[in-house]
Design an enzyme around this catalytic site. Structure first.
Site, mmCIF file in Angstrom:
data_model
loop_
_atom_site.group_PDB
_atom_site.id
_atom_site.type_symbol
_atom_site.label_atom_id
_atom_site.label_comp_id
_atom_site.label_asym_id
_atom_site.label_seq_id
_atom_site.Cartn_x
_atom_site.Cartn_y
_atom_site.Cartn_z
ATOM 1 N N CYS A 39 4.631 69.391 98.773
ATOM 2 C CA CYS A 39 5.431 70.550 99.179
ATOM 3 C C CYS A 39 4.538 71.758 99.475
ATOM 4 C CB CYS A 39 6.445 70.888 98.084
ATOM 5 S SG CYS A 39 7.346 72.432 98.353
ATOM 6 N N CYS A 42 5.744 75.087 97.962
ATOM 7 C CA CYS A 42 5.512 75.084 96.511
ATOM 8 C C CYS A 42 4.111 75.596 96.200
ATOM 9 C CB CYS A 42 5.683 73.679 95.940
ATOM 10 S SG CYS A 42 7.346 73.000 96.103
#
Length: 303
Positions: A39, A42
């Site tokens: 991700c 993230c």
């Protein structure tokens, strides 16, 4: 979370979640960050969350990161549809979705709002409870006129809470009362940036400015005579206000400044009002005396 019918891996995940999130959330605010290695957002958000949670650790905030690829069952229980997803958990229940916070400022603002509403236990609150009565005692000693003893008490409290705004401000005001103005300036200059605008620090700064301007006058009869001879000699009345202030006669100083404002509020670019407001700040904006003088000022300005 019920564990009946779960695989051993999921049972272990539930136990770890209970240990790392649910149990600590009984007293702390647990920030749960759902993320994954693949991700990109993230990875951008991680440094922000980690920094803010570290900064707020003393406020009772704890960070727990949960990899959704390794904890699919936990993620499903929180209905995680996309990542990063960030929740604040207190007493075992999600109390806020922090997922929209993308900057340090946004996250801090959200945490401040949550912490203001919940009985989160923290080292900061515990310390505040310990120092609050000591600060009150030091303030009373200072108000009673024993600045030396007040300074000593504030110094002892500073060993416990070196960056507490009330402690720094109290030290500075005690030093001002002792006419150790350069030391008071050093204390205020050393105040951390995040508390430099605290009302208590501003009060101490106002007291220091007044002290630097003030020059105690043994005999004010000369300037009083000038004012009596010409009530519109605002420079003389302003000088009289300064002498009265330096001699500890705040009532007389306020009377003189209010008289200037009543006669010519714009005199010397509003110097009398500026000095009066500085006096209010030095005394303390919540002080009953200040409230009474502010009513007098309002009556002059709005009638």
């Amino acid at each position: 979370m019920a564990t009946l019918g779960l695989s051993e891996a999921d049972k272990q995940a539930v136990e770890e979640f209970r240990r790392d999130v649910v149990d600590p959330s009984r007293t702390a605010l647990v920030v749960v960050d759902f993320w994954a290695e693949w991700c990109g957002p993230c990875k951008q958000l991680t440094p922000v969350i980690e920094k803010v949670c570290a900064d707020y650790a003393a406020k009772g905030v704890k960070l727990v990161k949960i990899n959704v690829d390794e904890n699919r069952f936990i993620a499903s229980q929180f209905r995680v549809q996309s990542i990063p997803t960030v929740y604040a958990v207190f007493q075992g229940q999600p109390v806020a979705d922090l997922s929209q916070a993308r900057t340090e400022g946004q996250l801090k603002q959200m945490l401040d709002q949550i912490l203001a509403q919940l009985p989160v236990q923290s080292d900061e609150k515990t310390l505040e409870a310990e120092v609050e009565p000591l600060i009150a005692m030091a303030e009373q000693v200072l108000e009673d006129g024993d600045a030396e003893r007040a300074l000593s008490i504030f110094a002892q409290i500073a060993d416990m809470a070196p960056e507490h705004p009330a402690v720094l401000a109290g030290q500075a005001r005690a030093l001002v009362a002792l006419e150790r103005l350069d030391e008071a300036q050093a204390v205020l200059d050393a105040a951390p940036a995040d508390i430099a605008k605290d009302a208590r620090i501003e009060r101490a700064r106002a007291a220091l400015l007044l002290a630097r301007d003030a020059k105690p006058v043994a005999d004010l009869s000369g300037v009083e005579a000038r004012v009596a001879a010409d009530p519109d000699d605002h420079a003389a009345r302003f000088e009289l206000a300064g002498g009265l202030m330096a001699n500890g006669d705040r009532d007389g100083a306020a009377d003189a400044l209010l008289e200037i404002i009543a006669r010519d509020r714009d005199w010397n670019e509003g110097a009398a009002r500026t000095q009066l407001l500085r006096l209010f700040e030095a005394v303390g904006l919540e002080d009953p005396w200040v409230s009474a003088q502010r009513r007098r000022l309002s009556a002059i300005l709005f009638t």
